[in-house]
Design a protein around this motif. Structure first.
Motif, PDB file in Angstrom:
ATOM      1  N   VAL A 195       0.872  -1.187   0.000  1.00 54.47           N
ATOM      2  CA  VAL A 195       0.000   0.000   0.000  1.00 54.47           C
ATOM      3  C   VAL A 195       0.908   1.235   0.000  1.00 54.47           C
ATOM      4  O   VAL A 195       1.892   1.299   0.744  1.00 54.47           O
ATOM      5  N   ILE A 196       0.558   2.180  -0.880  1.00 51.70           N
ATOM      6  CA  ILE A 196       1.339   3.427  -0.965  1.00 51.70           C
ATOM      7  C   ILE A 196       0.395   4.592  -0.661  1.00 51.70           C
ATOM      8  O   ILE A 196      -0.628   4.761  -1.336  1.00 51.70           O
ATOM      9  N   VAL A 197       0.734   5.372   0.351  1.00 55.28           N
ATOM     10  CA  VAL A 197      -0.050   6.576   0.656  1.00 55.28           C
ATOM     11  C   VAL A 197       0.683   7.759   0.038  1.00 55.28           C
ATOM     12  O   VAL A 197       1.890   7.921   0.219  1.00 55.28           O
ATOM     13  N   MET A 198      -0.048   8.588  -0.701  1.00 59.22           N
ATOM     14  CA  MET A 198       0.580   9.738  -1.362  1.00 59.22           C
ATOM     15  C   MET A 198      -0.180  11.023  -1.039  1.00 59.22           C
ATOM     16  O   MET A 198      -1.352  11.163  -1.392  1.00 59.22           O
ATOM     17  N   GLY A 199       0.486  11.932  -0.326  1.00 55.27           N
ATOM     18  CA  GLY A 199      -0.064  13.280  -0.128  1.00 55.27           C
ATOM     19  C   GLY A 199      -1.314  13.357   0.713  1.00 55.27           C
ATOM     20  O   GLY A 199      -2.287  13.991   0.317  1.00 55.27           O
ATOM     21  N   SER A 200      -1.281  12.709   1.876  1.00 60.04           N
ATOM     22  CA  SER A 200      -2.426  12.838   2.796  1.00 60.04           C
ATOM     23  C   SER A 200      -1.933  12.998   4.225  1.00 60.04           C
ATOM     24  O   SER A 200      -0.964  12.346   4.634  1.00 60.04           O
ATOM     25  N   SER A 201      -2.627  13.835   4.977  1.00 66.65           N
ATOM     26  CA  SER A 201      -2.305  13.994   6.405  1.00 66.65           C
ATOM     27  C   SER A 201      -2.869  12.827   7.213  1.00 66.65           C
ATOM     28  O   SER A 201      -2.559  12.689   8.387  1.00 66.65           O
ATOM     29  N   LEU A 202      -3.722  12.014   6.599  1.00 65.08           N
ATOM     30  CA  LEU A 202      -4.369  10.856   7.252  1.00 65.08           C
ATOM     31  C   LEU A 202      -5.186  11.282   8.477  1.00 65.08           C
ATOM     32  O   LEU A 202      -5.331  10.529   9.438  1.00 65.08           O
ATOM     33  N   MET A 203      -5.741  12.495   8.429  1.00 66.67           N
ATOM     34  CA  MET A 203      -6.465  13.026   9.585  1.00 66.67           C
ATOM     35  C   MET A 203      -7.962  12.711   9.560  1.00 66.67           C
ATOM     36  O   MET A 203      -8.660  12.964  10.541  1.00 66.67           O
ATOM     37  N   VAL A 204      -8.467  12.239   8.421  1.00 63.59           N
ATOM     38  CA  VAL A 204      -9.926  12.103   8.312  1.00 63.59           C
ATOM     39  C   VAL A 204     -10.339  10.628   8.210  1.00 63.59           C
ATOM     40  O   VAL A 204      -9.903   9.896   7.328  1.00 63.59           O
ATOM     41  N   GLN A 205     -11.194  10.251   9.139  1.00 64.00           N
ATOM     42  CA  GLN A 205     -11.738   8.885   9.176  1.00 64.00           C
ATOM     43  C   GLN A 205     -13.136   8.878   8.548  1.00 64.00           C
ATOM     44  O   GLN A 205     -13.794   9.904   8.555  1.00 64.00           O
ATOM     45  N   PRO A 206     -13.624   7.766   8.027  1.00 64.80           N
ATOM     46  CA  PRO A 206     -12.964   6.463   8.038  1.00 64.80           C
ATOM     47  C   PRO A 206     -11.953   6.258   6.904  1.00 64.80           C
ATOM     48  O   PRO A 206     -11.301   5.223   6.858  1.00 64.80           O
ATOM     49  N   ALA A 207     -11.817   7.244   5.986  1.00 65.05           N
ATOM     50  CA  ALA A 207     -10.953   7.025   4.818  1.00 65.05           C
ATOM     51  C   ALA A 207      -9.544   6.616   5.235  1.00 65.05           C
ATOM     52  O   ALA A 207      -9.020   5.582   4.780  1.00 65.05           O
ATOM     53  N   ALA A 208      -8.918   7.395   6.119  1.00 61.14           N
ATOM     54  CA  ALA A 208      -7.537   7.111   6.514  1.00 61.14           C
ATOM     55  C   ALA A 208      -7.416   5.712   7.130  1.00 61.14           C
ATOM     56  O   ALA A 208      -6.408   5.017   6.942  1.00 61.14           O
ATOM     57  N   GLY A 209      -8.453   5.289   7.828  1.00 60.33           N
ATOM     58  CA  GLY A 209      -8.446   3.977   8.483  1.00 60.33           C
ATOM     59  C   GLY A 209      -8.247   2.845   7.487  1.00 60.33           C
ATOM     60  O   GLY A 209      -7.634   1.815   7.814  1.00 60.33           O
ATOM     61  N   PHE A 210      -8.729   3.031   6.276  1.00 62.20           N
ATOM     62  CA  PHE A 210      -8.565   2.014   5.228  1.00 62.20           C
ATOM     63  C   PHE A 210      -7.074   1.830   4.922  1.00 62.20           C
ATOM     64  O   PHE A 210      -6.557   0.708   4.904  1.00 62.20           O
ATOM     65  N   ALA A 211      -6.372   2.952   4.724  1.00 66.63           N
ATOM     66  CA  ALA A 211      -4.938   2.878   4.410  1.00 66.63           C
ATOM     67  C   ALA A 211      -4.162   2.313   5.595  1.00 66.63           C
ATOM     68  O   ALA A 211      -3.248   1.492   5.422  1.00 66.63           O
ATOM     69  N   LEU A 212      -4.528   2.728   6.788  1.00 67.68           N
ATOM     70  CA  LEU A 212      -3.797   2.290   7.979  1.00 67.68           C
ATOM     71  C   LEU A 212      -4.006   0.800   8.240  1.00 67.68           C
ATOM     72  O   LEU A 212      -3.080   0.083   8.622  1.00 67.68           O
ATOM     73  N   MET A 213      -5.233   0.342   7.990  1.00 65.13           N
ATOM     74  CA  MET A 213      -5.527  -1.087   8.165  1.00 65.13           C
ATOM     75  C   MET A 213      -4.609  -1.914   7.246  1.00 65.13           C
ATOM     76  O   MET A 213      -3.999  -2.898   7.669  1.00 65.13           O
TER      77      MET A 213
END
Ligand code: OAD
Length: 259
Positions: A195-213
């Protein structure tokens, strides 16, 4: 370039991409800033701008459904700005599409509503915060396609339904559900090695939770020009401009016939 050991990190990114057939790419506003679209939480981001421009109780109110029902003007005024110019995909959007063209299985999950992944040629895209392509009337629920309300958006006017309800584009506001496609992917993620995260602060759920999972389960990297609170979860953290990163990795991958 901000990061130390950049060459080493670029080489590791190249190795991770080369050794992965199936890749999930999770993107945020940072992948589109070089296209001229501001991000949300950066210094020149939308939230700093709207705080000064409109009389909002808090910056996120511009995308909050309860505030929208009270006063939709800031959202339509902001939308007019976003619709002003003909925005084109960045080098990074094109790089992602190229990886797919070269035979990788790529699933893009984007928080962005600018449709630039599709414009760049990516085929499997989940726009988890919705899109301007469709809209619905908040009063009677009637559905609309963009061609029937785009002119109004360009002028900053509020499109109205014949029932007099406000036509709201299907971008996801705080207080609204994300599209079904997102929840399906969340509960049944696509098979992936990386999984590659590009250009996000990962501050907003549930979207960020998908990448973190996913980052907790498989190989992972994050490319962002500043650290995020979740960096420790990732196998590789690169703090640099996203297009500089993509360009450096792309150059190296192009030199490999088989990857
Ligand atoms: P943010 O603005 O929170 O984060 C964007 C990140 O990208 C920041 O950490 C920037 O430092 C970084 N960045 C900006 N330009 C960059 C560049 N050229 N290269 C590398 N990094 C760069 O945006 P998101 O994480 O996308 O939701 O925000 C998520 C959600 O918050 C949005 O989808 C939106 C917003 O509220 C809704 O409105 C529902």
């Amino acid at each position: 370039m901000h990061d130390k050991n950049l060459n080493e990190k670029i080489n590791k990114a190249v190795q991770l991409i080369k050794s992965s057939d199936k890749i999930v790419i999770f993107t945020g506003a940072g992948i589109s800033t070089n296209c001229g679209i501001p991000d949300f939480r950066g210094e020149n981001g939308i939230y700093n701008m709207v705080k000064k421009k409109y009389n909002l109780p808090y910056p996120e109110a511009v995308f909050d459904i309860s505030y929208f029902e009270h006063d939709p003007h800031p959202f339509y005024d902001l939308t007019k700005e976003l619709f002003k110019s003909d925005i084109q995909p960045s080098l990074s959007h094109k790089f992602i599409a190229w990886l797919e063209e070269k035979g990788k299985t790529i699933n893009v999950v984007t928080q962005n509503i600018d449709m630039l992944h599709t414009k760049a040629g990516s085929k499997n895209v989940i726009e988890c915060h919705g899109t301007y392509l469709t809209a619905h009337c908040l009063k009677c629920g009637k559905k609309f396609e963009i061609n029937s309300f785009e002119d109004k958006l360009k002028k900053g006017e509020i499109p109205l339904c014949i029932c007099s309800g406000i036509i709201k584009p299907d971008v996801v506001f705080f207080g609204e559900m994300l599209p079904d496609k997102f929840y399906i992917a969340y509960h049944n993620p696509p098979e992936a090695d990386l999984v590659i995260v590009m250009g996000s602060s990962l501050m907003v759920q549930p979207a960020a939770g998908f990448a973190l999972m996913l980052a907790n389960k498989i190989n992972s990297m994050i490319i962002n020009n500043e650290p995020t609170v979740y960096d420790k979860i990732f196998d590789l953290v690169v703090n640099m401009d996203i297009d500089e990163f993509s360009s450096a990795v792309w150059e190296k991958l192009k030199k490999n016939n088989k990857f």
